[in-house]
Design an enzyme around this catalytic site. Structure first.
Site, PDB file in Angstrom:
ATOM      1  N   THR A  73       0.833  -1.215   0.000  1.00 51.66           N
ATOM      2  CA  THR A  73       0.000   0.000   0.000  1.00 51.66           C
ATOM      3  C   THR A  73       0.862   1.257   0.000  1.00 51.66           C
ATOM      4  O   THR A  73       0.589   2.205  -0.744  1.00 51.66           O
ATOM      5  CB  THR A  73      -0.935  -0.013   1.237  1.00 51.66           C
ATOM      6  OG1 THR A  73      -1.755  -1.190   1.150  1.00 51.66           O
ATOM      7  CG2 THR A  73      -1.819   1.212   1.284  1.00 51.66           C
ATOM      8  N   ASN A 154      -5.560  -9.384  -7.949  1.00 53.54           N
ATOM      9  CA  ASN A 154      -5.562 -10.110  -6.674  1.00 53.54           C
ATOM     10  C   ASN A 154      -6.834 -10.910  -6.437  1.00 53.54           C
ATOM     11  O   ASN A 154      -6.844 -11.811  -5.609  1.00 53.54           O
ATOM     12  CB  ASN A 154      -5.366  -9.127  -5.515  1.00 53.54           C
ATOM     13  CG  ASN A 154      -6.285  -7.934  -5.601  1.00 53.54           C
ATOM     14  OD1 ASN A 154      -6.284  -7.211  -6.597  1.00 53.54           O
ATOM     15  ND2 ASN A 154      -7.083  -7.730  -4.586  1.00 53.54           N
ATOM     16  N   GLN A 182       0.942  -9.029  -6.394  1.00 51.76           N
ATOM     17  CA  GLN A 182       0.535 -10.445  -6.476  1.00 51.76           C
ATOM     18  C   GLN A 182       1.413 -11.265  -7.403  1.00 51.76           C
ATOM     19  O   GLN A 182       1.477 -12.489  -7.270  1.00 51.76           O
ATOM     20  CB  GLN A 182      -0.935 -10.557  -6.944  1.00 51.76           C
ATOM     21  CG  GLN A 182      -1.946 -10.094  -5.909  1.00 51.76           C
ATOM     22  CD  GLN A 182      -2.060 -11.013  -4.684  1.00 51.76           C
ATOM     23  OE1 GLN A 182      -1.599 -12.155  -4.694  1.00 51.76           O
ATOM     24  NE2 GLN A 182      -2.667 -10.513  -3.619  1.00 51.76           N
ATOM     25  N   HIS A 204       4.688  -9.906   2.646  1.00 53.75           N
ATOM     26  CA  HIS A 204       3.831 -10.874   3.353  1.00 53.75           C
ATOM     27  C   HIS A 204       3.013 -11.749   2.401  1.00 53.75           C
ATOM     28  O   HIS A 204       2.361 -12.699   2.832  1.00 53.75           O
ATOM     29  CB  HIS A 204       2.937 -10.180   4.389  1.00 53.75           C
ATOM     30  CG  HIS A 204       1.793  -9.386   3.846  1.00 53.75           C
ATOM     31  ND1 HIS A 204       0.527  -9.912   3.728  1.00 53.75           N
ATOM     32  CD2 HIS A 204       1.713  -8.110   3.413  1.00 53.75           C
ATOM     33  CE1 HIS A 204      -0.284  -8.965   3.238  1.00 53.75           C
ATOM     34  NE2 HIS A 204       0.417  -7.871   3.043  1.00 53.75           N
ATOM     35  N   CYS A 331      -8.788  -6.471   1.592  1.00 56.82           N
ATOM     36  CA  CYS A 331      -9.355  -5.253   2.173  1.00 56.82           C
ATOM     37  C   CYS A 331     -10.872  -5.279   2.136  1.00 56.82           C
ATOM     38  O   CYS A 331     -11.525  -4.662   2.961  1.00 56.82           O
ATOM     39  CB  CYS A 331      -8.854  -4.039   1.416  1.00 56.82           C
ATOM     40  SG  CYS A 331      -7.078  -4.007   1.358  1.00 56.82           S
TER      41      CYS A 331
HETATM   42  N1  PLP Z   1      -1.901  -4.608  -4.280  1.00 58.28           N
HETATM   43  C1  PLP Z   1      -2.434  -5.822  -4.415  1.00 58.28           C
HETATM   44  C2  PLP Z   1      -2.727  -6.354  -5.780  1.00 58.28           C
HETATM   45  C3  PLP Z   1      -2.736  -6.594  -3.278  1.00 58.28           C
HETATM   46  O1  PLP Z   1      -3.273  -7.799  -3.426  1.00 58.28           O
HETATM   47  C4  PLP Z   1      -2.449  -6.053  -1.998  1.00 58.28           C
HETATM   48  C5  PLP Z   1      -2.798  -6.807  -0.767  1.00 58.28           C
HETATM   49  O2  PLP Z   1      -3.867  -7.373  -0.645  1.00 58.28           O
HETATM   50  C6  PLP Z   1      -1.866  -4.782  -1.912  1.00 58.28           C
HETATM   51  C7  PLP Z   1      -1.602  -4.096  -3.074  1.00 58.28           C
HETATM   52  C8  PLP Z   1      -1.516  -4.161  -0.586  1.00 58.28           C
HETATM   53  O3  PLP Z   1      -0.351  -4.720  -0.045  1.00 58.28           O
HETATM   54  P1  PLP Z   1      -0.012  -4.568   1.529  1.00 58.28           P
HETATM   55  O4  PLP Z   1      -0.949  -5.471   2.255  1.00 58.28           O
HETATM   56  O5  PLP Z   1       1.417  -4.989   1.651  1.00 58.28           O
HETATM   57  O6  PLP Z   1      -0.202  -3.133   1.874  1.00 58.28           O
END
Ligand code: PLP
Length: 387
Positions: A73, A154, A182, A204, A331
């Site tokens: 993010t 994702n 991803q 993660h 999310c």
């Molecule tokens: N972008 C995609 C495609 C994701 O799947 C995710 C997490 O679900 C993120 C960004 C966000 O990553 P983070 O959880 O490390 O902030």
């Protein structure tokens, strides 16, 4: 949790024990601040820079092209706001194009930018989730500063044609950001030949620790810094580095890169097993591009015109029966909102709400996937509303 089947690895993965072992010395004994001049600091600094070099080598990037962040993010916020504010100030460019199926981290960042005078155009995707290139071309303006198209989705796993997208971007002198959270680790990736100027990574998703990731940035891309403070990360991201997490990130990535082909083949077979099983049921739709998607993600919807079911209760019941899966992005799970991705590929609201994402991890067993399919079909049968 014991006896639970975890097939939500696109949301997050367990931290690998090898990764934890690599991190521990930097929590217990080598605790120095990398900015300190003394020996404690230098040990920590060496660990950060060694990890940067290792990650760079594995991704075919240069060490200076990596900015460590707190995860996907933050990398996304940095990429989009950094380019947008720079382009606004120096080139008066205030238009951004994005696919309509981006992660909320992209969509919400773009929404925020609207308050600063930016206009956002969203590009449609087809029924498989693939971006419409004509639509992209037609939306370009002389003031377009940035194009945002994720590498692999994702929720449904669909992989976008980044080369073709970049050809359009470069013909028009536009910067391209691709969210690779991803895809990195899951499929071959070479930053020097990957045709995007900026990319995001999150540890993660590949059995690394939470709260660490990186922004990849090609040399020459001009952008504003997001976090002001100390001179860490070449002034782009102030703040004392998360040394242990950075070391863990490098270790996690090394495990995935080393075993990538083997994991990918394994996931392909697991996915095929589920697809073949679900295809036998009239009323289960496979989402995403079957021929061009991540092997570790499978999204299915229950077609509301054929099987009547309360989608939200269905997911809750799967959990009660010991199967942890997701309705879509990490999310949006837990919230009552239906998925913007599933809507974009043409599913109606009821079908959208009855959508399940299975995502495999490197430790997922075939037995778990077989049991997951049985639980899924059993719960579906039990919960089907007869009228
Ligand atoms: N972008 C995609 C495609 C994701 O799947 C995710 C997490 O679900 C993120 C960004 C966000 O990553 P983070 O959880 O490390 O902030």
């Amino acid at each position: 949790m014991k006896n639970k089947i975890y097939l939500d690895n696109a949301a997050t993965t367990i931290c690998d024990s090898e990764v934890i072992d690599a991190m521990l010395p930097y929590l217990k004994t080598n605790f120095g601040n990398p900015s300190s001049q003394h020996g404690f600091g230098q040990v920590a600094k060496t660990a950060v820079e060694r990890s940067r070099e290792q990650i760079a080598e594995m991704l075919n990037a240069e060490p200076y092209e990596i900015i460590f962040t707190s995860g996907g993010t933050e990398a996304i916020n940095h990429a989009i706001k950094g380019v947008a504010f720079y382009q606004k100030r120096f080139n008066k460019k205030l238009h951004i194009i994005a696919s309509e199926i981006e992660h909320p981290a992209v969509l919400q960042t773009l929404k925020y930018l609207e308050d600063f005078g930016f206009e956002i155009s969203f590009i449609k995707v087809d029924e498989n989730g693939k971006i419409n290139l004509n639509d992209l071309q037609n939306n370009i303006r002389p003031t377009t500063a940035l194009i945002c198209v994720m590498h692999a989705n994702n929720e449904i796993g669909t992989i976008q044609p980044i080369n073709e997208i970049n050809n359009i971007a470069k013909r028009n002198n536009i910067i391209l950001f691709s969210d690779t959270v991803q895809s990195i680790g899951k499929m071959p990736f070479n930053f020097s030949t990957f045709n995007a100027d900026l990319c995001s990574i999150s540890a993660h998703k590949i059995n690394g620790p939470k709260g660490i990731g990186a922004l990849l940035l090609k040399r020459g891309v001009e952008f504003d810094s997001l976090i002001h403070g100390g001179s860490q990360e070449k002034n782009h991201r102030g703040g004392t580095e998360n040394v242990a997490a950075i070391v863990g990130f490098a270790k996690a990535l090394s495990i995935w890169i080393k075993n990538q082909n083997q994991y990918s083949e394994y996931f392909k077979n697991l996915k095929l097993y589920l697809i073949n099983k679900f295809k036998l049921i009239d009323g289960i739709i496979i989402n995403g591009d079957e021929n061009n998607s991540l092997n570790n993600i499978l999204s299915v919807s229950i077609d509301s015109s054929k099987i009547k079911i309360d989608g939200e209760m269905f997911l809750i019941n799967l959990d009660l029966h010991g199967l942890a899966v997701s309705s879509g992005s990490a999310c949006s799970s837990g919230s009552a909102q239906s998925s913007h991705v599933i809507r974009a590929i043409g599913r109606n609201e009821k079908t959208n709400r009855a959508t399940v994402r299975f995502s495999f991890g490197k430790d997922t067993t075939k037995e778990e996937v077989v049991s997951a399919s049985e639980i899924f079909l059993e719960v579906l049968k039990k919960m089907e509303l007869k009228n």
